[in-house]
Design a protein around this motif. Structure first.
Motif, PDB file in Angstrom:
ATOM      1  N   VAL A 172       4.142  -1.273  -0.913  1.00  0.00           N
ATOM      2  CA  VAL A 172       2.915  -2.132  -0.382  1.00  0.00           C
ATOM      3  C   VAL A 172       3.307  -3.380  -0.244  1.00  0.00           C
ATOM      4  O   VAL A 172       2.744  -4.173   0.703  1.00  0.00           O
ATOM      5  CB  VAL A 172       1.785  -2.230  -1.527  1.00  0.00           C
ATOM      6  CG1 VAL A 172       0.671  -2.952  -1.360  1.00  0.00           C
ATOM      7  CG2 VAL A 172       1.189  -0.443  -1.668  1.00  0.00           C
ATOM      8  N   MET A 204       0.904   2.395  -5.614  1.00  0.00           N
ATOM      9  CA  MET A 204       0.752   1.815  -4.549  1.00  0.00           C
ATOM     10  C   MET A 204      -0.917   1.097  -4.446  1.00  0.00           C
ATOM     11  O   MET A 204      -1.297   0.161  -4.085  1.00  0.00           O
ATOM     12  CB  MET A 204       0.962   2.537  -3.243  1.00  0.00           C
ATOM     13  CG  MET A 204       2.178   2.834  -2.973  1.00  0.00           C
ATOM     14  SD  MET A 204       2.394   3.955  -1.466  1.00  0.00           S
ATOM     15  CE  MET A 204       3.845   4.589  -1.745  1.00  0.00           C
ATOM     16  N   LEU A 208      -2.723  -2.610  -4.637  1.00  0.00           N
ATOM     17  CA  LEU A 208      -3.683  -2.893  -3.554  1.00  0.00           C
ATOM     18  C   LEU A 208      -4.627  -3.523  -4.082  1.00  0.00           C
ATOM     19  O   LEU A 208      -5.711  -4.263  -3.567  1.00  0.00           O
ATOM     20  CB  LEU A 208      -4.069  -1.712  -2.623  1.00  0.00           C
ATOM     21  CG  LEU A 208      -2.972  -1.190  -1.672  1.00  0.00           C
ATOM     22  CD1 LEU A 208      -3.210   0.088  -1.127  1.00  0.00           C
ATOM     23  CD2 LEU A 208      -2.896  -2.389  -0.463  1.00  0.00           C
ATOM     24  N   TYR A 213      -4.359  -8.551  -1.691  1.00  0.00           N
ATOM     25  CA  TYR A 213      -4.866  -7.523  -0.741  1.00  0.00           C
ATOM     26  C   TYR A 213      -6.204  -7.507  -0.220  1.00  0.00           C
ATOM     27  O   TYR A 213      -6.315  -6.181   0.160  1.00  0.00           O
ATOM     28  CB  TYR A 213      -3.965  -6.156  -1.356  1.00  0.00           C
ATOM     29  CG  TYR A 213      -2.503  -6.396  -1.693  1.00  0.00           C
ATOM     30  CD1 TYR A 213      -1.554  -6.486  -0.900  1.00  0.00           C
ATOM     31  CD2 TYR A 213      -2.239  -6.548  -3.196  1.00  0.00           C
ATOM     32  CE1 TYR A 213      -0.212  -6.610  -1.169  1.00  0.00           C
ATOM     33  CE2 TYR A 213      -0.861  -6.449  -3.455  1.00  0.00           C
ATOM     34  CZ  TYR A 213       0.365  -6.769  -2.517  1.00  0.00           C
ATOM     35  OH  TYR A 213       1.308  -6.924  -2.937  1.00  0.00           O
ATOM     36  N   LEU A 218      -6.793   0.736   2.203  1.00  0.00           N
ATOM     37  CA  LEU A 218      -6.006   2.363   2.440  1.00  0.00           C
ATOM     38  C   LEU A 218      -7.195   2.916   2.890  1.00  0.00           C
ATOM     39  O   LEU A 218      -8.146   3.381   2.344  1.00  0.00           O
ATOM     40  CB  LEU A 218      -5.416   2.539   0.823  1.00  0.00           C
ATOM     41  CG  LEU A 218      -5.005   4.099   1.147  1.00  0.00           C
ATOM     42  CD1 LEU A 218      -3.665   4.083   2.022  1.00  0.00           C
ATOM     43  CD2 LEU A 218      -4.577   4.318  -0.601  1.00  0.00           C
TER      44      LEU A 218
END
Length: 361
Positions: A172, A204, A208, A213, A218
């Motif tokens: 990521v 991951m 996130l 982020y 996603l």
């Protein structure tokens, strides 16, 4: 295989720290030749390691990959077979042509009948292989998982490529930097039950959640089943379903190569970032033609080599699989067993146009 000196300097410093931390916690055991065979877990608690024991000659080691025709697994297993010969034993590779959950079971049963000294398995499913693997351990056949783990009580050791958390989070981190920390991303994985893939994806998703982020999303986890054509088609499907997609993480060597192949000859080239885990020989042309800026991996030859020496150490009584035990893995040097029987090969390397020609695997 030895990595070039200048390339070793490029390994991830953060991964080194993660690997150092990963060998500090609780224990998992194995069995010795004279242990009670009725219950492998009970036997583990009474097993005694003899670190001064010599490696036994003539050991038979069998590598059981996720699928027999996977190029990455072939590299791992061939190196392991060569290492088995280096220890004075023999090695072989057997396995299914598909990566389904139960496809490895019949091979394990056959290896038990053949009285192999150790079975090394890259599990397609953490639980589907457990019953036959436990049967193997009851018969004093050592079980070493590598690349993709089984459930913890179904083997004595797990040879991990690198820190699971570091791999997941770094995937990521890498793509976020390439995207300026904004945009939609997708993950192109292998099979839905693959232990290593799911562990990485878990980290991951956790990465996130961090504020850095907040402008990334996603949108989908797709599964190419470690099949080249299906992974190619899944890439095409992702790009059609999500027209605003900015990046794809593929933590599988089959998937990242298939995704890069699709994008390299499409209008998405230069617009959609591909990152993940691949081998230099697979990815070289996509790095050089600008389809892929960077990707990561460890040296798969070293993974197979370490697996063979760990299995030989188990079968020779040098180790049982308990935390804190140490063994020597030939030219790779000494390793220490960590939590739950995990042995970590080392930090992954980031490959890009500046260093990719330093590697040949």
């Amino acid at each position: 295989m030895h990595l070039h000196a200048r390339s070793r300097g490029r390994v991830l410093a953060a991964a080194s720290a993660a690997c150092a931390l990963s060998v500090t916690l609780a224990a998992c055991g194995g069995t010795t030749k004279d242990s009670a065979k009725s219950d492998s877990a009970a036997a583990a608690s009474t097993a005694k390691a003899n670190p001064d024991a010599a490696l036994k000659k003539g050991l038979k080691l069998a590598f059981l990959p996720k699928q027999i025709n996977n190029p990455y697994e072939k590299i791992v297993d061939n190196a392991g077979i060569a290492a088995a010969q280096e220890t004075g034993g023999t090695g072989k590779e057997v396995g299914p042509s598909d990566a389904s959950a139960s496809s490895q079971v019949s091979y394990i049963n056959t290896l038990i009948q053949q009285r192999q000294d150790a079975i090394l398995i890259a599990a397609n499913d953490p639980n589907a292989v457990c019953t036959p693997l436990k049967n193997a351990m009851k018969q004093n056949i050592k079980v070493v998982a590598y690349d993709s783990d089984t459930a913890k009580d179904c083997r004595q050791l797990f040879i991990n490529q690198a820190s699971t958390e570091e791999i997941g989070r770094s995937e990521v981190q890498h793509i976020a930097k390439q995207l300026g920390y904004k945009g939609e991303i997708a993950i192109l994985s292998a099979t839905q039950n693959a232990t290593n893939q799911n562990a990485w994806i878990g980290y991951m998703k956790d990465e996130l959640k961090k504020p850095a982020y907040k402008n990334m999303k996603l949108v989908k986890v797709a599964y190419g089943d470690d099949d080249d054509q299906k992974s190619f088609q899944e890439t095409q499907g992702l790009l059609k379903a999500y027209p605003n997609l900015k990046g794809i993480i593929s933590p599988t060597t089959v998937g990242i190569a298939a995704a890069a192949r699709y994008i390299s000859s499409s209008s998405y080239k230069g617009k959609v970032v591909i990152n993940g885990l691949g081998t230099p020989n697979q990815m070289r042309k996509y790095v050089k033609d600008g389809t892929v800026e960077q990707f990561s991996l460890w040296d798969p030859k070293k993974l197979g080599y370490l697996g063979a020496y760990a299995a030989a150490a188990l079968a020779s009584g040098q180790i049982t699989g308990a935390q804190g035990e140490k063994f020597k893995a030939g030219k790779l040097g000494e390793y220490t067993i960590g939590k739950d029987g995990e042995v970590i090969l080392g930090p992954p390397t980031v490959f890009d146009k500046n260093n990719i020609d330093d590697y040949d695997f």
